[in-house]
Motif scaffolding. Sequence first.
Motif, PDB file in Angstrom:
ATOM      1  N   ARG A 181      15.462   0.763 -14.090  1.00 50.84           N
ATOM      2  CA  ARG A 181      14.088   1.076 -13.691  1.00 50.84           C
ATOM      3  C   ARG A 181      13.925   0.892 -12.191  1.00 50.84           C
ATOM      4  O   ARG A 181      14.656   0.131 -11.554  1.00 50.84           O
ATOM      5  N   VAL A 182      12.945   1.593 -11.642  1.00 48.56           N
ATOM      6  CA  VAL A 182      12.536   1.409 -10.254  1.00 48.56           C
ATOM      7  C   VAL A 182      11.099   0.897 -10.300  1.00 48.56           C
ATOM      8  O   VAL A 182      10.208   1.582 -10.806  1.00 48.56           O
ATOM      9  N   LEU A 183      10.885  -0.323  -9.807  1.00 51.98           N
ATOM     10  CA  LEU A 183       9.567  -0.946  -9.816  1.00 51.98           C
ATOM     11  C   LEU A 183       8.967  -0.893  -8.423  1.00 51.98           C
ATOM     12  O   LEU A 183       9.625  -1.255  -7.448  1.00 51.98           O
ATOM     13  N   TRP A 184       7.733  -0.447  -8.321  1.00 47.86           N
ATOM     14  CA  TRP A 184       6.986  -0.455  -7.062  1.00 47.86           C
ATOM     15  C   TRP A 184       6.003  -1.607  -7.148  1.00 47.86           C
ATOM     16  O   TRP A 184       5.129  -1.636  -8.007  1.00 47.86           O
ATOM     17  N   LEU A 185       6.142  -2.570  -6.246  1.00 53.74           N
ATOM     18  CA  LEU A 185       5.343  -3.791  -6.266  1.00 53.74           C
ATOM     19  C   LEU A 185       4.663  -4.020  -4.935  1.00 53.74           C
ATOM     20  O   LEU A 185       5.144  -3.552  -3.896  1.00 53.74           O
ATOM     21  N   SER A 186       3.571  -4.730  -4.953  1.00 54.37           N
ATOM     22  CA  SER A 186       2.969  -5.242  -3.723  1.00 54.37           C
ATOM     23  C   SER A 186       2.491  -6.654  -4.006  1.00 54.37           C
ATOM     24  O   SER A 186       2.142  -6.981  -5.134  1.00 54.37           O
ATOM     25  N   ASP A 187       2.503  -7.491  -2.979  1.00 52.99           N
ATOM     26  CA  ASP A 187       2.067  -8.860  -3.196  1.00 52.99           C
ATOM     27  C   ASP A 187       0.549  -8.939  -3.095  1.00 52.99           C
ATOM     28  O   ASP A 187      -0.113  -8.031  -2.622  1.00 52.99           O
ATOM     29  N   ALA A 188      -0.001 -10.024  -3.571  1.00 51.95           N
ATOM     30  CA  ALA A 188      -1.437 -10.299  -3.499  1.00 51.95           C
ATOM     31  C   ALA A 188      -1.580 -11.775  -3.145  1.00 51.95           C
ATOM     32  O   ALA A 188      -1.725 -12.611  -4.031  1.00 51.95           O
ATOM     33  N   PRO A 189      -1.509 -12.113  -1.855  1.00 50.61           N
ATOM     34  CA  PRO A 189      -1.490 -13.518  -1.456  1.00 50.61           C
ATOM     35  C   PRO A 189      -2.657 -14.339  -1.976  1.00 50.61           C
ATOM     36  O   PRO A 189      -2.514 -15.504  -2.272  1.00 50.61           O
ATOM     37  N   TYR A 190      -3.821 -13.732  -2.097  1.00 48.77           N
ATOM     38  CA  TYR A 190      -4.993 -14.482  -2.546  1.00 48.77           C
ATOM     39  C   TYR A 190      -5.263 -14.303  -4.030  1.00 48.77           C
ATOM     40  O   TYR A 190      -6.188 -14.873  -4.556  1.00 48.77           O
ATOM     41  N   GLY A 191      -4.494 -13.484  -4.712  1.00 46.95           N
ATOM     42  CA  GLY A 191      -4.692 -13.282  -6.131  1.00 46.95           C
ATOM     43  C   GLY A 191      -5.899 -12.442  -6.478  1.00 46.95           C
ATOM     44  O   GLY A 191      -6.256 -12.304  -7.637  1.00 46.95           O
ATOM     45  N   PHE A 192      -6.549 -11.846  -5.489  1.00 53.72           N
ATOM     46  CA  PHE A 192      -7.706 -10.991  -5.735  1.00 53.72           C
ATOM     47  C   PHE A 192      -7.577  -9.787  -4.817  1.00 53.72           C
ATOM     48  O   PHE A 192      -7.541  -9.943  -3.592  1.00 53.72           O
ATOM     49  N   PRO A 193      -7.489  -8.574  -5.368  1.00 55.35           N
ATOM     50  CA  PRO A 193      -7.123  -7.423  -4.553  1.00 55.35           C
ATOM     51  C   PRO A 193      -8.199  -6.919  -3.599  1.00 55.35           C
ATOM     52  O   PRO A 193      -7.914  -6.111  -2.741  1.00 55.35           O
ATOM     53  N   PHE A 194      -9.439  -7.402  -3.709  1.00 55.06           N
ATOM     54  CA  PHE A 194     -10.498  -6.837  -2.883  1.00 55.06           C
ATOM     55  C   PHE A 194     -10.830  -7.665  -1.646  1.00 55.06           C
ATOM     56  O   PHE A 194     -11.685  -7.285  -0.867  1.00 55.06           O
ATOM     57  N   LEU A 195     -10.169  -8.802  -1.459  1.00 58.48           N
ATOM     58  CA  LEU A 195     -10.332  -9.572  -0.234  1.00 58.48           C
ATOM     59  C   LEU A 195      -9.418  -8.990   0.832  1.00 58.48           C
ATOM     60  O   LEU A 195      -8.297  -8.586   0.537  1.00 58.48           O
ATOM     61  N   PRO A 196      -9.862  -8.944   2.086  1.00 58.08           N
ATOM     62  CA  PRO A 196      -8.970  -8.454   3.148  1.00 58.08           C
ATOM     63  C   PRO A 196      -7.745  -9.357   3.271  1.00 58.08           C
ATOM     64  O   PRO A 196      -7.876 -10.568   3.342  1.00 58.08           O
ATOM     65  N   GLN A 197      -6.570  -8.753   3.252  1.00 58.44           N
ATOM     66  CA  GLN A 197      -5.326  -9.509   3.333  1.00 58.44           C
ATOM     67  C   GLN A 197      -4.189  -8.574   3.722  1.00 58.44           C
ATOM     68  O   GLN A 197      -4.308  -7.375   3.591  1.00 58.44           O
ATOM     69  N   LEU A 236      -0.779  -7.034   2.916  1.00 61.77           N
ATOM     70  CA  LEU A 236       0.034  -6.799   1.727  1.00 61.77           C
ATOM     71  C   LEU A 236       1.413  -6.321   2.133  1.00 61.77           C
ATOM     72  O   LEU A 236       1.553  -5.526   3.060  1.00 61.77           O
ATOM     73  N   LYS A 237       2.405  -6.809   1.426  1.00 65.23           N
ATOM     74  CA  LYS A 237       3.767  -6.323   1.611  1.00 65.23           C
ATOM     75  C   LYS A 237       4.126  -5.527   0.371  1.00 65.23           C
ATOM     76  O   LYS A 237       3.815  -5.929  -0.743  1.00 65.23           O
ATOM     77  N   CYS A 238       4.780  -4.400   0.573  1.00 72.32           N
ATOM     78  CA  CYS A 238       5.165  -3.543  -0.544  1.00 72.32           C
ATOM     79  C   CYS A 238       6.679  -3.586  -0.724  1.00 72.32           C
ATOM     80  O   CYS A 238       7.423  -3.689   0.249  1.00 72.32           O
ATOM     81  N   TYR A 239       7.112  -3.491  -1.980  1.00 74.17           N
ATOM     82  CA  TYR A 239       8.520  -3.590  -2.313  1.00 74.17           C
ATOM     83  C   TYR A 239       8.887  -2.501  -3.312  1.00 74.17           C
ATOM     84  O   TYR A 239       8.076  -2.122  -4.150  1.00 74.17           O
ATOM     85  N   VAL A 240      10.118  -2.040  -3.227  1.00 77.65           N
ATOM     86  CA  VAL A 240      10.686  -1.158  -4.235  1.00 77.65           C
ATOM     87  C   VAL A 240      11.935  -1.854  -4.759  1.00 77.65           C
ATOM     88  O   VAL A 240      12.841  -2.166  -3.990  1.00 77.65           O
TER      89      VAL A 240
END
Length: 112
Positions: free
Chosen positions: A80-96, A98-102
Amino acid sequence: MRFRRFVLLTLTLALHGCVALTRGIVPVDGADPADTGAVRLDIDTDHPVLLRAVDGKPLPGVQVSSRARAFSYVLHPGDRVLWLSDAPYGFPFLPQRLKCYVLRVALARRGR
């Protein structure tokens, strides 16, 4: 200033709640959560990531793991190929930031 603190505290309590909810199970690409051969990916609640897509197919909705609610994804075994991004604050709508990974992964069946 006190009003801002009150609003921030109220929003924090409303978003995180007081009691941990059950673990959310998200089937991906028709995988059956009851299938003993399916692969289950548990997301770490201390360092949550967002699973955005699997094999180039975007997932509907955004499920963010936190201490209030953790999510697990159920997938078919195989390469599989997984596309991921981190969520440092655990809530996607706060300004932060983000790092993206494949990630290219080989998912093996669970042992019986």
